[in-house]
Design an enzyme around this catalytic site. Structure first.
Site, PDB file in Angstrom:
ATOM      1  N   ARG B 223     -18.910   0.870 -29.137  1.00 45.35           N
ATOM      2  CA  ARG B 223     -18.336  -0.315 -28.514  1.00 45.35           C
ATOM      3  C   ARG B 223     -19.223  -1.510 -28.863  1.00 45.35           C
ATOM      4  O   ARG B 223     -20.425  -1.356 -29.099  1.00 45.35           O
ATOM      5  CB  ARG B 223     -18.293  -0.159 -26.987  1.00 45.35           C
ATOM      6  CG  ARG B 223     -17.252   0.811 -26.476  1.00 45.35           C
ATOM      7  CD  ARG B 223     -15.837   0.233 -26.551  1.00 45.35           C
ATOM      8  NE  ARG B 223     -14.834   1.123 -25.975  1.00 45.35           N
ATOM      9  CZ  ARG B 223     -13.945   1.810 -26.706  1.00 45.35           C
ATOM     10  NH1 ARG B 223     -13.936   1.704 -28.022  1.00 45.35           N
ATOM     11  NH2 ARG B 223     -13.055   2.576 -26.109  1.00 45.35           N
ATOM     12  N   HIS B 271     -11.586  -3.148 -35.864  1.00 44.27           N
ATOM     13  CA  HIS B 271     -11.340  -2.016 -34.954  1.00 44.27           C
ATOM     14  C   HIS B 271     -10.276  -1.067 -35.521  1.00 44.27           C
ATOM     15  O   HIS B 271      -9.249  -0.821 -34.883  1.00 44.27           O
ATOM     16  CB  HIS B 271     -10.932  -2.530 -33.562  1.00 44.27           C
ATOM     17  CG  HIS B 271     -11.299  -1.536 -32.475  1.00 44.27           C
ATOM     18  ND1 HIS B 271     -11.808  -1.898 -31.249  1.00 44.27           N
ATOM     19  CD2 HIS B 271     -11.249  -0.177 -32.460  1.00 44.27           C
ATOM     20  CE1 HIS B 271     -12.030  -0.816 -30.515  1.00 44.27           C
ATOM     21  NE2 HIS B 271     -11.705   0.234 -31.233  1.00 44.27           N
TER      22      HIS B 271
END
Lengths: 308, 308
Positions: B223, B271
């Site tokens: 993350r 992502h």
């Protein structure tokens, strides 16, 4: 009996030093300063000057210091009594595999697109392709191509291989000389590791490359002269191919004005797929020199008729 | 008993359609248009709005549609009786491995340098690093990290793994919680796949990242909040790290003015390390809904105390 070194664009000094260390009683001279040409029986070559070897009347062995020998055949007229050898080394083979893997993964994950997106600060996700969904056709199944095909199959690619002489490789669907069309049809990526010979020159042309699936990709680690450059550009322009990774070119370094440089879908690397390690190559040369002295069978001899 | 869908920046329509198809007698509603909040026992979430779940007094299950659950814990106060589940799917795990492999190979072969060289038509070969010479430390050895570590070891990387709870993985040297320093020392690449919890936030900082070998590399598929961005920039500026591949960011999409965008040694992907496949994820959600109806043990439940 003595050794001559004939290099173009490569410093011969480290070679002279290592050969003199390992063969203390042998004369090693660098072209064009050869004092007694008639003594030279063994020539160590990288892109030798045109017909340079013709000055050695007693030449018996021509040793390439790379995996390819096309640079010798295209520049020299060799008499039937001369043997030509190349370097085969497991690290070099592994290195080529690692380069091809880099190119394949970069293609599957669109790293070339994301590099270009980054230049314009563009955040634009795109669905990727997976190893398991991808069919790769390897052209050329000599020791290098066969290794690459086998390794790619092991990590999950659907792999096909094509070669002049039929080969069997675990996990790889192989095709022979007259089956090039079926080897390429419905494949996603063409990986070229063929040797350069009159038969394989220009083999990467619109007819062959357009057999790949729409959006297919081309990786060339063979030689620049395998590829018809305009055909590649046209297939990419038309969207038939999505791009290419090229490590070898007809002229190296690739000339500054060449249209490949600023093509967003062509990735260029400066002939770095595998770099011969000096010490590994010298060991093979020393071994072949000793075999030559004792009239034993040489390592990695190529067929002068086949050209590889 | 009914299902509520709470998505941010994601179209709920395909989910509603598939869930209604597979669960014809079940009410499926999309937040914020929930007619009878007290009927909702099962919430399917992706980055739910802050405290949105507090309106469901009878909530029993919160199902993330991704592998991570940090987006739930950081936005919701959940009562002790709520169970939280995530999606684990073998294709998603394989996809993350393939992304990490792409990043590693691209690092070993300097594809980022060659992309930049190409922009200036620069032909400048550089010696590469090989798989066998490279040590990789994987942070996080849950189902995803353990798989990545095992696969990387199989293709020849020297692999270490670090996790809070000790793990054993074939071919991988594993380290436990208090051994992070030794896990990173003399390693070449750090691959982060940790879950985001208060314990792991900011774990990629100058203290940890500077333990890598000089010229080391960082791949973050965890993350954005794992990484102290300024620390990374400073380590790259000083030459301690050679670069990084980042797929996750504190703010996504990465804001246009962010200094990462035009950094030649930072590669950005939007992502895309793994993209949940709708059909795979829906199948897991349907299975958990049925288990919930029959009070059976749920799939892929996470610890609310540990946060993963």
């Amino acid at each position: 009996m003595s050794i001559a070194i004939l290099f173009d664009q490569k410093n011969p000094e480290p070679w002279v030093k290592l050969l003199e260390e390992k063969l203390p009683n042998t004369s090693v001279e660098v072209y064009p300063s050869i004092k007694e040409p008639e003594q030279v029986t063994f020539a160590v070559c990288w892109k030798p000057e045109k017909d340079a070897l013709s000055q050695f009347p007693n030449l018996k062995v021509v040793q390439s210091i790379g995996a390819g020998v096309d640079h010798i055949f295209k520049s020299q007229q060799l008499s039937d009594s001369v043997q030509v050898c190349r370097i085969i080394d497991s690290q070099l083979t592994q290195d080529l595999y690692e380069y091809v893997l880099t190119g394949l993964m970069s293609y599957l994950r669109d790293f070339s697109k994301y590099f270009n997106d980054q230049l314009t600060r563009t955040w634009k996700p795109k669905r990727y392709q997976t190893i398991g969904q991808t069919t790769v056709t390897v052209l050329g199944l000599g020791s290098i191509g066969a290794f690459i095909a086998k390794e790619l199959a092991e990590i999950g690619f659907n792999v096909r291989g094509w070669s002049k002489n039929p080969k069997k490789i675990a996990g790889v669907q192989t095709y022979k000389q007259d089956q090039l069309t079926v080897a390429l049809q419905q494949s996603d990526v063409l990986v070229n590791v063929l040797p350069l010979t009159p038969d394989t020159e220009d083999i990467l042309n619109s007819q062959t490359m357009s057999l790949l699936n729409p959006g297919g990709y081309m990786i060339n680690v063979g030689r620049g002269a395998h590829l018809v450059e305009n055909d590649l550009m046209e297939l990419i322009e038309s969207g038939q191919l999505s791009g290419a990774l090229l490590d070898v070119f007809r002229t190296e370094p690739l000339p500054g004005q060449h249209p490949f440089w600023n093509h967003p879908k062509i990735t260029i690397t400066p002939h770095v797929a595998s770099i011969t390690t000096l010490t590994n190559a010298v060991d093979i040369v020393v071994e072949n020199w000793n075999r030559h002295l004792h009239s034993k069978k040489l390592l990695h001899e190529v067929s002068v008729i086949q050209g590889y």
